[in-house]
Design a protein around this motif. Sequence first.
Motif, mmCIF file in Angstrom:
data_model
loop_
_atom_site.group_PDB
_atom_site.id
_atom_site.type_symbol
_atom_site.label_atom_id
_atom_site.label_comp_id
_atom_site.label_asym_id
_atom_site.label_seq_id
_atom_site.Cartn_x
_atom_site.Cartn_y
_atom_site.Cartn_z
ATOM 1 N N ASP A 1 0.949 -1.127 -0.014
ATOM 2 C CA ASP A 1 -0.102 0.004 -0.158
ATOM 3 C C ASP A 1 0.898 1.218 -0.141
ATOM 4 O O ASP A 1 0.850 2.243 0.889
ATOM 5 N N GLY A 2 1.891 1.371 -0.797
ATOM 6 C CA GLY A 2 2.789 2.456 -0.935
ATOM 7 C C GLY A 2 1.948 3.606 -1.117
ATOM 8 O O GLY A 2 0.991 4.043 -1.602
ATOM 9 N N ILE A 3 2.795 4.792 -0.271
ATOM 10 C CA ILE A 3 1.902 5.988 -0.191
ATOM 11 C C ILE A 3 3.236 7.009 -0.342
ATOM 12 O O ILE A 3 4.495 6.462 -0.003
ATOM 13 N N GLN A 4 2.970 8.459 -0.494
ATOM 14 C CA GLN A 4 3.940 9.326 -0.460
ATOM 15 C C GLN A 4 4.069 10.302 0.676
ATOM 16 O O GLN A 4 2.516 10.962 0.651
ATOM 17 N N VAL A 5 5.027 10.711 1.325
ATOM 18 C CA VAL A 5 4.963 11.682 2.290
ATOM 19 C C VAL A 5 5.543 12.741 2.129
ATOM 20 O O VAL A 5 6.825 12.593 1.360
ATOM 21 N N ALA A 6 5.570 13.669 2.868
ATOM 22 C CA ALA A 6 6.454 15.066 2.826
ATOM 23 C C ALA A 6 6.720 15.173 4.315
ATOM 24 O O ALA A 6 6.014 14.917 5.089
ATOM 25 N N LEU A 7 8.004 15.441 4.442
ATOM 26 C CA LEU A 7 8.484 15.806 5.935
ATOM 27 C C LEU A 7 9.316 16.999 6.043
ATOM 28 O O LEU A 7 9.843 17.465 4.855
ATOM 29 N N ARG A 8 9.118 17.882 7.116
ATOM 30 C CA ARG A 8 9.564 19.226 7.111
ATOM 31 C C ARG A 8 9.999 19.412 8.675
ATOM 32 O O ARG A 8 9.404 19.160 9.452
ATOM 33 N N SER A 9 10.950 20.390 8.621
ATOM 34 C CA SER A 9 11.478 20.825 10.001
ATOM 35 C C SER A 9 12.136 22.078 9.666
ATOM 36 O O SER A 9 12.696 22.455 8.707
ATOM 37 N N LYS A 10 12.234 22.779 10.803
ATOM 38 C CA LYS A 10 12.930 24.181 10.822
ATOM 39 C C LYS A 10 14.585 23.847 11.118
ATOM 40 O O LYS A 10 15.249 24.746 11.116
ATOM 41 N N ASN A 11 14.822 22.638 11.585
ATOM 42 C CA ASN A 11 16.242 22.304 11.777
ATOM 43 C C ASN A 11 16.533 20.906 11.242
ATOM 44 O O ASN A 11 15.749 19.982 11.331
ATOM 45 N N ILE A 12 17.597 20.777 10.576
ATOM 46 C CA ILE A 12 18.002 19.857 9.899
ATOM 47 C C ILE A 12 17.896 18.517 10.702
ATOM 48 O O ILE A 12 17.788 17.391 10.320
ATOM 49 N N TYR A 13 18.283 18.657 11.970
ATOM 50 C CA TYR A 13 18.316 17.457 12.789
ATOM 51 C C TYR A 13 16.915 17.322 13.283
ATOM 52 O O TYR A 13 16.839 16.360 14.387
ATOM 53 N N GLY A 14 15.998 18.086 13.152
ATOM 54 C CA GLY A 14 14.614 17.680 13.651
ATOM 55 C C GLY A 14 14.175 18.567 14.914
ATOM 56 O O GLY A 14 14.917 19.372 15.102
ATOM 57 N N PRO A 15 13.075 18.265 15.426
ATOM 58 C CA PRO A 15 11.923 17.230 14.942
ATOM 59 C C PRO A 15 11.319 17.663 13.789
ATOM 60 O O PRO A 15 11.389 18.763 13.169
ATOM 61 N N TYR A 16 10.903 16.601 13.097
ATOM 62 C CA TYR A 16 10.178 16.553 11.861
ATOM 63 C C TYR A 16 8.784 16.207 12.133
ATOM 64 O O TYR A 16 8.435 15.517 12.730
ATOM 65 N N GLU A 17 7.999 16.966 11.022
ATOM 66 C CA GLU A 17 6.603 16.466 11.164
ATOM 67 C C GLU A 17 6.353 15.931 9.738
ATOM 68 O O GLU A 17 7.251 16.320 8.810
ATOM 69 N N GLN A 18 5.340 15.289 9.504
ATOM 70 C CA GLN A 18 5.039 14.558 8.152
ATOM 71 C C GLN A 18 3.912 14.678 7.876
ATOM 72 O O GLN A 18 2.669 14.786 8.755
ATOM 73 N N LYS A 19 3.423 14.722 6.552
ATOM 74 C CA LYS A 19 2.227 14.590 6.041
ATOM 75 C C LYS A 19 2.057 13.490 4.754
ATOM 76 O O LYS A 19 2.893 13.668 3.960
ATOM 77 N N VAL A 20 0.884 12.936 4.677
ATOM 78 C CA VAL A 20 0.809 11.925 3.505
ATOM 79 C C VAL A 20 0.299 12.815 2.404
ATOM 80 O O VAL A 20 -0.845 13.472 2.771
ATOM 81 N N VAL A 21 1.017 13.075 1.623
ATOM 82 C CA VAL A 21 0.441 13.795 0.226
ATOM 83 C C VAL A 21 -0.364 13.235 -0.824
ATOM 84 O O VAL A 21 -0.951 13.962 -1.544
ATOM 85 N N ILE A 22 -0.361 11.755 -0.697
ATOM 86 C CA ILE A 22 -0.965 11.202 -1.586
ATOM 87 C C ILE A 22 -0.896 9.520 -1.263
ATOM 88 O O ILE A 22 -0.163 8.931 -0.787
ATOM 89 N N ARG A 23 -2.257 9.211 -1.028
ATOM 90 C CA ARG A 23 -2.653 7.560 -0.720
ATOM 91 C C ARG A 23 -3.704 7.310 -1.837
ATOM 92 O O ARG A 23 -4.745 7.641 -1.577
ATOM 93 N N ASP A 24 -3.230 6.431 -2.856
ATOM 94 C CA ASP A 24 -4.275 6.391 -4.029
ATOM 95 C C ASP A 24 -4.184 4.958 -4.522
ATOM 96 O O ASP A 24 -3.082 4.612 -4.918
ATOM 97 N N SER A 25 -5.302 4.222 -4.584
ATOM 98 C CA SER A 25 -5.048 2.821 -5.354
ATOM 99 C C SER A 25 -6.088 2.946 -6.529
ATOM 100 O O SER A 25 -7.208 3.265 -6.049
ATOM 101 N N THR A 26 -6.017 2.621 -7.646
ATOM 102 C CA THR A 26 -6.993 2.541 -8.616
ATOM 103 C C THR A 26 -7.396 1.160 -9.038
ATOM 104 O O THR A 26 -6.888 0.482 -8.124
ATOM 105 N N LYS A 27 -8.325 0.780 -9.695
ATOM 106 C CA LYS A 27 -8.907 -0.318 -9.964
ATOM 107 C C LYS A 27 -7.793 -1.125 -10.785
ATOM 108 O O LYS A 27 -7.076 -0.854 -11.157
ATOM 109 N N GLY A 28 -7.895 -2.338 -10.193
ATOM 110 C CA GLY A 28 -7.026 -3.539 -11.061
ATOM 111 C C GLY A 28 -5.924 -3.728 -10.082
ATOM 112 O O GLY A 28 -5.981 -3.346 -9.014
#
Length: 93
Positions: free
Chosen positions: A9-36
């Motif tokens: 069930d592969g999904i694509q996410v984005a992660l962001r932070s104000k500091n390269i060492y974190g902490p990071y927040e994440q969001k699913v930017v697409i989760r989609d399966s089509t027919k077949g």
Amino acid sequence: MYSTYGGRDGIQVALRSKNIYGPYEQKVVIRDSTKGINFGIHQGALIQTPSGEWWTILFVDSGPFGRFPSLQPVTWIDGWPMVGVDGKAIVTF
């Protein structure tokens, strides 16, 4: 960071932070399966064109049939790159 969670069930996410060492927040930017046979659309790159448009090239994982490239539009909502239209991958544009 623009990343994938793989598996059937592969999904694509984005992660962001104000500091390269974190902490990071994440969001699913697409989760989609089509027919077949489809195990999700994920794993690719996020790009901005010279004219300022944003796009992503992702792969549709179709199991024994292979992985097919899919060009998807990106819109920015609250600082997050959201893929497709209304949370779904587009088939034609």
